[in-house]
Write an enzyme that holds these catalytic residues in place. Structure first.
Site, PDB file in Angstrom:
ATOM      1  N   ARG A   1      28.105  11.891 -41.975  1.00  0.00           N
ATOM      2  CA  ARG A   1      26.891  11.285 -42.554  1.00  0.00           C
ATOM      3  C   ARG A   1      25.700  12.240 -42.557  1.00  0.00           C
ATOM      4  O   ARG A   1      24.559  11.805 -42.447  1.00  0.00           O
ATOM      5  CB  ARG A   1      26.484  10.017 -41.790  1.00  0.00           C
ATOM      6  CG  ARG A   1      27.387   8.827 -42.004  1.00  0.00           C
ATOM      7  CD  ARG A   1      27.023   8.075 -43.267  1.00  0.00           C
ATOM      8  NE  ARG A   1      27.994   7.040 -43.558  1.00  0.00           N
ATOM      9  CZ  ARG A   1      27.873   5.773 -43.163  1.00  0.00           C
ATOM     10  NH1 ARG A   1      26.821   5.385 -42.506  1.00  0.00           N
ATOM     11  NH2 ARG A   1      28.815   4.913 -43.462  1.00  0.00           N
TER      12      ARG A   1
ATOM     13  N   ARG B   1      19.921   8.894 -44.081  1.00  0.00           N
ATOM     14  CA  ARG B   1      18.529   8.419 -43.970  1.00  0.00           C
ATOM     15  C   ARG B   1      17.692   9.096 -42.903  1.00  0.00           C
ATOM     16  O   ARG B   1      16.472   8.928 -42.904  1.00  0.00           O
ATOM     17  CB  ARG B   1      18.535   6.899 -43.751  1.00  0.00           C
ATOM     18  CG  ARG B   1      18.876   6.131 -45.016  1.00  0.00           C
ATOM     19  CD  ARG B   1      19.256   4.703 -44.714  1.00  0.00           C
ATOM     20  NE  ARG B   1      20.502   4.680 -43.953  1.00  0.00           N
ATOM     21  CZ  ARG B   1      21.174   3.575 -43.628  1.00  0.00           C
ATOM     22  NH1 ARG B   1      20.706   2.405 -43.987  1.00  0.00           N
ATOM     23  NH2 ARG B   1      22.295   3.641 -42.947  1.00  0.00           N
TER      24      ARG B   1
HETATM   25  O1  CP3 Z   1      29.103  11.963 -44.413  1.00  0.00           O
HETATM   26  C1  CP3 Z   1      28.413  12.088 -45.438  1.00  0.00           C
HETATM   27  O2  CP3 Z   1      27.246  12.538 -45.429  1.00  0.00           O
HETATM   28  C2  CP3 Z   1      29.067  11.770 -46.771  1.00  0.00           C
HETATM   29  C3  CP3 Z   1      28.890  10.478 -47.315  1.00  0.00           C
HETATM   30  C4  CP3 Z   1      29.514   9.238 -46.696  1.00  0.00           C
HETATM   31  C5  CP3 Z   1      28.863   7.983 -46.730  1.00  0.00           C
HETATM   32  N1  CP3 Z   1      29.727   7.029 -46.261  1.00  0.00           N
HETATM   33  C6  CP3 Z   1      27.510   7.776 -47.219  1.00  0.00           C
HETATM   34  C7  CP3 Z   1      26.799   6.532 -46.891  1.00  0.00           C
HETATM   35  C8  CP3 Z   1      30.781   9.030 -46.134  1.00  0.00           C
HETATM   36  C9  CP3 Z   1      31.857  10.038 -45.807  1.00  0.00           C
HETATM   37  C10 CP3 Z   1      30.902   7.625 -45.880  1.00  0.00           C
HETATM   38  C11 CP3 Z   1      32.123   6.994 -45.325  1.00  0.00           C
HETATM   39  C12 CP3 Z   1      32.110   5.572 -44.988  1.00  0.00           C
HETATM   40  N2  CP3 Z   1      31.517   4.548 -45.675  1.00  0.00           N
HETATM   41  C13 CP3 Z   1      32.817   4.999 -43.900  1.00  0.00           C
HETATM   42  C14 CP3 Z   1      33.697   5.749 -42.937  1.00  0.00           C
HETATM   43  C15 CP3 Z   1      32.893   6.483 -41.909  1.00  0.00           C
HETATM   44  C16 CP3 Z   1      32.248   5.639 -40.858  1.00  0.00           C
HETATM   45  O3  CP3 Z   1      31.002   5.611 -40.829  1.00  0.00           O
HETATM   46  O4  CP3 Z   1      32.954   5.034 -40.060  1.00  0.00           O
HETATM   47  C17 CP3 Z   1      32.586   3.623 -43.915  1.00  0.00           C
HETATM   48  C18 CP3 Z   1      33.128   2.604 -42.931  1.00  0.00           C
HETATM   49  C19 CP3 Z   1      31.771   3.341 -45.063  1.00  0.00           C
HETATM   50  C20 CP3 Z   1      31.292   2.028 -45.551  1.00  0.00           C
HETATM   51  C21 CP3 Z   1      29.831   1.935 -45.469  1.00  0.00           C
HETATM   52  N3  CP3 Z   1      28.965   2.602 -46.319  1.00  0.00           N
HETATM   53  C22 CP3 Z   1      29.049   1.181 -44.574  1.00  0.00           C
HETATM   54  C23 CP3 Z   1      29.599   0.328 -43.452  1.00  0.00           C
HETATM   55  C24 CP3 Z   1      27.707   1.413 -44.898  1.00  0.00           C
HETATM   56  C25 CP3 Z   1      26.494   0.737 -44.287  1.00  0.00           C
HETATM   57  C26 CP3 Z   1      26.118   1.349 -43.002  1.00  0.00           C
HETATM   58  C27 CP3 Z   1      24.825   2.089 -43.133  1.00  0.00           C
HETATM   59  O5  CP3 Z   1      24.691   3.152 -42.490  1.00  0.00           O
HETATM   60  O6  CP3 Z   1      23.929   1.602 -43.839  1.00  0.00           O
HETATM   61  C28 CP3 Z   1      27.671   2.330 -45.970  1.00  0.00           C
HETATM   62  C29 CP3 Z   1      26.474   2.883 -46.614  1.00  0.00           C
HETATM   63  C30 CP3 Z   1      26.315   4.360 -46.625  1.00  0.00           C
HETATM   64  N4  CP3 Z   1      27.309   5.245 -46.913  1.00  0.00           N
HETATM   65  C31 CP3 Z   1      25.108   5.087 -46.397  1.00  0.00           C
HETATM   66  C32 CP3 Z   1      25.404   6.450 -46.563  1.00  0.00           C
HETATM   67  C33 CP3 Z   1      24.456   7.619 -46.485  1.00  0.00           C
HETATM   68  C34 CP3 Z   1      23.746   4.482 -46.099  1.00  0.00           C
HETATM   69  C35 CP3 Z   1      23.270   3.819 -47.371  1.00  0.00           C
HETATM   70  C36 CP3 Z   1      21.817   4.045 -47.733  1.00  0.00           C
HETATM   71  O7  CP3 Z   1      21.395   5.173 -47.996  1.00  0.00           O
HETATM   72  O8  CP3 Z   1      21.134   3.034 -47.807  1.00  0.00           O
END
Ligand code: CP3
Length: 373
Positions: A27, A31
């Site tokens: 990630r 943010r």
């Molecule tokens: O790592 C990186 O920088 C690359 C991008 C990336 C994102 N999600 C961006 C993201 C990757 C590799 C993921 C994988 C992902 N997405 C997983 C597996 C990794 C883990 O965290 O266990 C999962 C379970 C998801 C599903 C997901 N996407 C969730 C549960 C959420 C909400 C949680 C949160 O932090 O808000 C997201 C949203 C998300 N994916 C964000 C980002 C940067 C935040 C969204 C925003 O900018 O508002």
């Protein structure tokens, strides 16, 4: 013979012990970075950000420019695949993902078939992003593609959202095993193709995110005997020679993807992150999936894991994201502990889960300064 660019992360994934180890952070585009928040606001919704190559390239590059990480991870989400399969996917501000829950056969039958070209038309912006990234990144930066593991993606598709114990997915896996098998099969096929196309577009390596491995001992197939819901995964093997839940729902489907990708992209480098699977689960990832590297979560004692793995095994991780928030001497000590646990062994420095929005940027700088000495 001309030698290619020196990509340290790729070398580590090939089994080289490097000092200092190459580093990236799960990630890392997110943010906690003010420039990410600005681009995110400009893009509109989170999915618009994922599907606009201009914006997705920009946010992928932001942490590389700022910190010079050895790896850049494609900016996207694991849930673009259910979206491409035709499921409704939304990201609710402050709450996370919401999908129209797949609760039975009728919803499954509405998904696109594995061979439907519309799936990859939907995902075309992702491949464009990968191609543009490889062209724009510094030559020494390794470009990582990714997808979710079938079980983790299926758990969101079935539950419609993140659920702490994955009760909906586990319940459906018991009530209608054939349906969940069919869903996993669909995800294996589609995501194998998805990863192959990321490689073809320019990815150097990929990571498969099994973020929800932790609940698997309880999600046993109906033929199972009694399995303790948590605890030592290796000892929860089912009676009668049957495999345990971690193998059945997670490691085997991932192994099919690894083999499928390698059949099309010989030598493809693949990291598998099996969060929550415990010391035993982590130790089984490489032998049971054929992955090149195991991504280690923060709950695992890295030193104990290394002691159980052959020296040539590649590990990645596993600094606690909260230690990064804390900073200071505790952070330095944690960086040193990861170095000590993996000295002389092939390792990729990372966190044990994603960096959180409240992490101070200065702490990331301090972590890398300590690592790179
Ligand atoms: O790592 C990186 O920088 C690359 C991008 C990336 C994102 N999600 C961006 C993201 C990757 C590799 C993921 C994988 C992902 N997405 C997983 C597996 C990794 C883990 O965290 O266990 C999962 C379970 C998801 C599903 C997901 N996407 C969730 C549960 C959420 C909400 C949680 C949160 O932090 O808000 C997201 C949203 C998300 N994916 C964000 C980002 C940067 C935040 C969204 C925003 O900018 O508002």
């Amino acid at each position: 013979m001309a030698t290619g660019p020196d990509r340290k992360l790729l070398r580590a994934l090939s089994g080289e012990a490097l000092s200092p180890p190459p580093a990236w952070v799960m990630r890392q585009a997110g943010r906690y970075l003010p420039e990410y928040r600005a681009t995110r606001a400009e893009a509109g919704s989170f999915l618009d950000l994922c599907y606009s190559p201009d914006f997705a390239v920009e946010v992928t590059l932001q942490p590389i420019r700022r910190f010079g990480f050895d790896g850049a991870i494609l900016f996207s989400d694991i849930l673009v695949v259910p979206h491409a399969l035709g499921q409704d996917v939304r990201f609710v501000e402050g709450e996370g993902p919401r999908l129209d829950a797949l609760t039975g056969r009728a919803a499954f039958d509405r998904l696109r078939e594995a061979g439907d070209p519309a799936i990859f038309t939907h995902l075309a912006p992702v491949f464009e992003t990968v191609g543009r990234l490889r062209a724009e990144l510094p030559p020494e930066t390794t470009l990582l593609g990714f997808c979710g593991a079938p079980w983790t993606v299926a758990s969101y598709m079935i539950g419609g959202r993140g659920t702490p114990d994955l009760a909906p997915a586990r319940a459906l896996a018991e009530a209608d095993t054939a349906l969940v098998d069919a869903l996993i099969d669909r995800l294996v096929t589609v995501q194998t193709e998805y990863l192959v196309r990321q490689f073809e577009a320019g990815a150097d390596a990929v990571q498969i995110f099994e973020s929800h491995a932790g609940v698997l001992p309880a999600a046993r197939p109906p033929t199972a005997g009694t399995v303790e819901p948590v605890g030592d995964v290796a000892e929860s093997a089912l009676p009668g020679g049957s495999e345990d839940a971690l193998t059945r729902w997670s490691l085997k489907p991932i192994a099919r993807m690894v083999a499928g990708v390698r059949a099309r992209v010989p030598g493809a480098k693949i990291i598998v992150f099996a969060r929550g699977s415990g010391l035993d689960g982590h130790a089984r990832v490489i032998p049971e999936t054929g992955a090149d590297a195991v991504g280690v979560d923060w709950a695992v004692d890295l030193k104990a894991l290394r002691a159980r793995l052959p020296a040539r095994t590649v590990t990645q991780g596993n600094l606690h994201p909260e230690t990064l928030i804390a900073g200071g001497d505790a952070l330095d000590a944690a960086v040193d502990a990861v170095r000590a646990a993996t000295a002389g062994l092939p390792h990729v420095f990372n966190l044990g889960h994603g960096i959180t929005p409240q992490t101070p940027v200065a702490h990331v700088e301090r972590m890398l300064a300590r690592l790179r000495g």
